[in-house]
Design a protein around this motif. Structure first.
Motif, PDB file in Angstrom:
ATOM      1  N   TRP A  95       0.814  -1.218   0.000  1.00 40.92           N
ATOM      2  CA  TRP A  95       0.000   0.000   0.000  1.00 40.92           C
ATOM      3  C   TRP A  95       0.842   1.260   0.000  1.00 40.92           C
ATOM      4  CZ3 TRP A  95      -4.984   0.033  -1.269  1.00 40.92           C
ATOM      5  CH2 TRP A  95      -5.636  -1.203  -1.260  1.00 40.92           C
ATOM      6  N   ASN A  96       2.156   1.115   0.015  1.00 43.27           N
ATOM      7  CA  ASN A  96       3.021   2.285  -0.150  1.00 43.27           C
ATOM      8  C   ASN A  96       3.342   2.558  -1.603  1.00 43.27           C
ATOM      9  OD1 ASN A  96       3.543   3.439   2.411  1.00 43.27           O
ATOM     10  ND2 ASN A  96       4.678   1.573   2.931  1.00 43.27           N
ATOM     11  N   GLN A 143      -3.294   9.416  -2.034  1.00 43.42           N
ATOM     12  CA  GLN A 143      -2.330   8.347  -2.202  1.00 43.42           C
ATOM     13  C   GLN A 143      -2.819   7.184  -1.341  1.00 43.42           C
ATOM     14  OE1 GLN A 143       0.675   6.929  -0.448  1.00 43.42           O
ATOM     15  NE2 GLN A 143       1.006   5.839  -2.359  1.00 43.42           N
ATOM     16  N   ILE A 144      -2.679   5.955  -1.845  1.00 40.70           N
ATOM     17  CA  ILE A 144      -3.317   4.834  -1.169  1.00 40.70           C
ATOM     18  C   ILE A 144      -2.737   4.552   0.218  1.00 40.70           C
ATOM     19  CG2 ILE A 144      -4.173   3.668  -3.230  1.00 40.70           C
ATOM     20  CD1 ILE A 144      -1.692   1.878  -3.096  1.00 40.70           C
ATOM     21  N   GLN A 146      -2.413   6.589   2.493  1.00 38.38           N
ATOM     22  CA  GLN A 146      -3.088   7.401   3.504  1.00 38.38           C
ATOM     23  C   GLN A 146      -4.431   6.816   3.931  1.00 38.38           C
ATOM     24  OE1 GLN A 146      -3.415  11.201   1.635  1.00 38.38           O
ATOM     25  NE2 GLN A 146      -1.213  11.393   1.344  1.00 38.38           N
TER      26      GLN A 146
END
Lengths: 268, 442
Positions: A95-96, A143-144, A146
């Motif tokens: 997920w980063n 952004q994913i 977050q």
């Protein structure tokens, strides 16, 4: 919606024949054989290590079986890719990764885009609509990394919606999500069913199975039972599937009976 | 010295133009491709492949007896691929862990390459001079035909990345999903491996096998600090690669005995360091500034609150308070109190009286702000005791930190949930916002 009528024929959406899968010579699925009817909301339940995720992964071609095969609307998977959508387990990706929420949902449209083709305005619209449906439209530029766990799950659901498929496979979508996300997912499952889509969900929470789904597939290496919830989700079958854990189970069933009432009124 | 600078930057030397074009193309393609390698956690694999192409280069030389760029390219690509297959085979078929397998392939292939290189150097072949430049690179020794070939390879890599950007993005982010929607995953894997091998090969002469992997890894790592968008990350990484290439080429042009590779790496590392410290949002400097601003906010709010509580105690809102009085009411570092008061004065929240009596006094705005903080503190205490059934003597400390966090929206909600309370659990009055001051309280 008459999506399913595309095939014309009455072949069932999912047909699994004598499926056997093993990891390093240990069987994880043994001789599994079943057919799912159109427009059902099916939960796959079973203890840890029963092969629940493996089963849907084999049907979707992510894992090669040792023997047996699965058919989608009576045809091999390769010809039917565009008609299946997939919601993987949340933990399966990083997920980063530097992409936005909308980017991820647009990936659902890639199924319909040729190589080299960029998603167009129509794809964007569909992706935004899908985000709207899961209550995440306001997050499209985020952004994913977050997102909270529940929001990540909803983004994955939106991506599957953007695929606009006939059969939806979901791997534990309810695992570790907040109440509001659970509500959204449930709402969505019901919409999909009323639109005539077929939904197969790996589910771990026995308390909610009978409230959320209308079919159940009980698994423990072998297929224990499959059928409509009322006739299949029985104490005997649960005992077969979960074996020694009967004592806990009886408690759980008791609990789920009591919970039943509350939940029904909630989603009225 | 200035002449050389002028020579370099005015691109007078036609040979330099070639070399520079080649290294910049390489920097661009390695930087962009490296993003995918880094995001897919294949950085180490890249390093192993880079070291493993050396025996291929040597073998090509032994067979052709010459430094023909095409032969070297083929030898290098073949060995890059062999090393990938060996790594994959070992990882799949043994209990040896992934990093051990990669490390083994890297050192064994590289060792083999060095043995072959030494053998060639002792064989007396006159053509071999300069072959050792493949270890650390020497951009200045590149001939136009080398640049043409390797530059072409770099351009092809870039074009492929641009054309297949969508596919590369999905396969890197979620390979399982890509498989389900029918992406030809085997072919995608082969393609990505080929891009990696080919990019490394393109850097043979300029950077050398030992350090080529850093041209893939460092620009991508630096770029990640600046953006959350994959496109932007690729562009920045390519830029970092190109700038490093220019500075490495500059050094090897001005001091021809200098290897190019290490200088490119040093420049890339400098840019990484810059990113690490100074990138907006993610950089260490920004993080430090945010932390400090937060600390200043908290300490300022604590001072305002203390002044308000002193007023509350004796009911004298026109009386100024000395620093000693404040410190008696609330323990804090005298130095940070002094600084904090100075900040509050400059923000117009506190007035500093210099005459007799000297001291500090809340302004109208400062009092409102202090009330807001005290209000949140007491609301939170009340919430904890009433709604979460915490005993009254356990609620002060959590409220002490929440008072700096709770937003006006949450404050309103608390007010509503608690039915606009008058007093906190310790029977202290919850101060209301003055009607004419809009601001934070609304």
């Amino acid at each position: 919606m008459t999506h399913a009528s595309k095939t014309g024929a009455s072949a069932p959406p999912v047909e699994v024949h004598d499926l056997t899968v093993s990891y390093q010579n240990k069987p994880v699925l043994w001789d599994v054989d079943f057919t799912l009817p159109e427009g059902t909301l099916t939960a796959i339940v079973g203890p840890n290590g029963a092969g629940k995720s493996t089963l849907i992964k084999v049907i979707m071609g992510l894992i090669e079986p040792v023997s047996g095969h699965a058919l989608i609307y009576g045809k091999p998977l390769q010809q039917m890719r565009k008609r299946i959508a997939y919601v993987p387990q949340r933990e399966s990706v990083d997920w980063n990764f530097p992409v936005s929420v909308l980017d991820v949902v647009l990936m659902g449209r890639y199924a319909h885009l040729k190589m080299f083709r960029r998603p167009g305005r129509r794809d964007r619209e569909l992706a935004l609509q899908a985000l709207e449906k899961v209550g995440m439209a306001a997050y499209s530029d985020r952004q994913i990394a977050q997102l909270s766990g529940g929001q990540q799950q909803r983004v994955f659901l939106a991506r599957a919606l953007a695929q606009d498929a006939d059969i939806y496979f979901m791997d534990e979508p309810f695992a570790g999500v907040d109440a509001s996300t659970e509500e959204h997912i449930l709402q969505l499952l019901r919409e999909l069913r009323s639109a005539g889509r077929t939904v197969i969900v790996v589910h771990h929470d026995l308390q909610t199975v009978s409230d959320y789904f209308d079919w159940v597939l009980m698994l423990n290496l072998r297929l224990v039972a499959i059928g409509p919830m009322e006739t299949t989700f029985t104490k005997e079958n649960l005992q077969k599937a979960y074996g020694g854990r009967l004592n806990i189970l009886t408690q759980v069933i008791e609990l789920s009976r009591r919970e039943n009432f509350v939940r029904e009124t909630e989603h009225d | 010295m200035t002449e050389i600078w002028a020579d370099f930057f005015l691109l007078q030397d036609p040979n330099l133009r070639w070399v520079l074009a080649g290294t910049v193309m390489l920097g661009l393609s390695a930087g962009a491709l490296g993003c995918f390698a880094v995001l897919r956690e294949r950085a180490l694999v890249g390093d192993a492949v880079a070291h493993s192409v050396l025996p291929g280069v040597c073998l090509a030389f032994i067979i052709t007896g010459d430094k023909d760029p095409l032969a070297l390219l083929i030898g290098s690509v073949v060995f890059g691929w062999i090393s990938l297959l060996v790594m994959d085979f070992v990882i799949r078929n043994s209990k040896i862990s992934t990093d051990t397998s990669i490390g083994m392939v890297l050192s064994v292939f590289f060792g083999l390459g060095v043995v072959m290189l030494t053998w060639i150097q002792n064989s007396g072949n006159a053509n071999q001079s300069g072959l050792d430049a493949f270890l650390f690179g020497n951009a200045a020794s590149m001939l136009p035909e080398d640049v043409l070939l390797f530059g072409f390879v770099s351009v092809m890599v870039l074009v492929t990345i641009i054309l297949l950007f969508k596919e590369l993005k999905l396969v890197s982010f979620d390979p399982g999903f890509a498989t389900v929607i029918g992406y030809p995953m085997k072919r995608m894997e082969v393609l990505m491996a080929t891009l990696l091998v080919v990019t490394i090969t393109a850097g043979l002469q300029a950077v050398g096998v030992v350090l080529m992997a850093s041209m893939l890894i460092i620009p991508a790592a630096a770029a990640r600090y600046w953006t959350d968008s994959l496109v932007v990350m690729l562009v920045i990484a390519a830029g970092v690669g190109a700038i490093s290439a220019i500075s490495g080429t500059f050094v090897s042009y001005t001091a021809p005995s200098m290897p190019t590779g290490p200088w490119m790496v040093v420049s890339a590392a400098a840019l990484f360091t810059l990113s690490f410290f100074f990138a907006p949002a993610r950089g260490e400097f920004q993080k430090w500034r945010r932390r400090r601003r937060q600390q200043e906010k908290v300490s300022g709010e604590n001072i305002l609150k203390t002044l308000y509580k002193l007023e509350e105690r004796d009911g004298l809102s026109a009386r100024s308070r000395t620093r000693r009085e404040i410190l008696k009411k609330r323990r804090m570092e005298p130095a940070s109190l002094k600084k904090g008061l100075r900040r509050l004065v400059s923000q117009g929240l506190v007035q500093h009286l210099k005459g007799q009596p000297s001291g500090y006094l809340l302004t109208e705005g400062g009092r409102e702000e202090a009330k807001r903080i005290v209000r949140i503190h007491r609301l939170w205490e009340l919430y904890l005791t009433e709604k979460l059934q915490l005993p009254g003597d356990h609620v002060h400390d959590p409220a002490e930190s929440m008072e700096h966090v709770i937003t006006p929206e949450l404050e309103q909600q608390l007010m509503r949930i608690l039915n606009n309370p008058e007093e906190d659990p310790h029977n202290k009055r919850i101060p209301k916002a003055s009607p004419r001051s809009g601001g934070a309280a609304l």
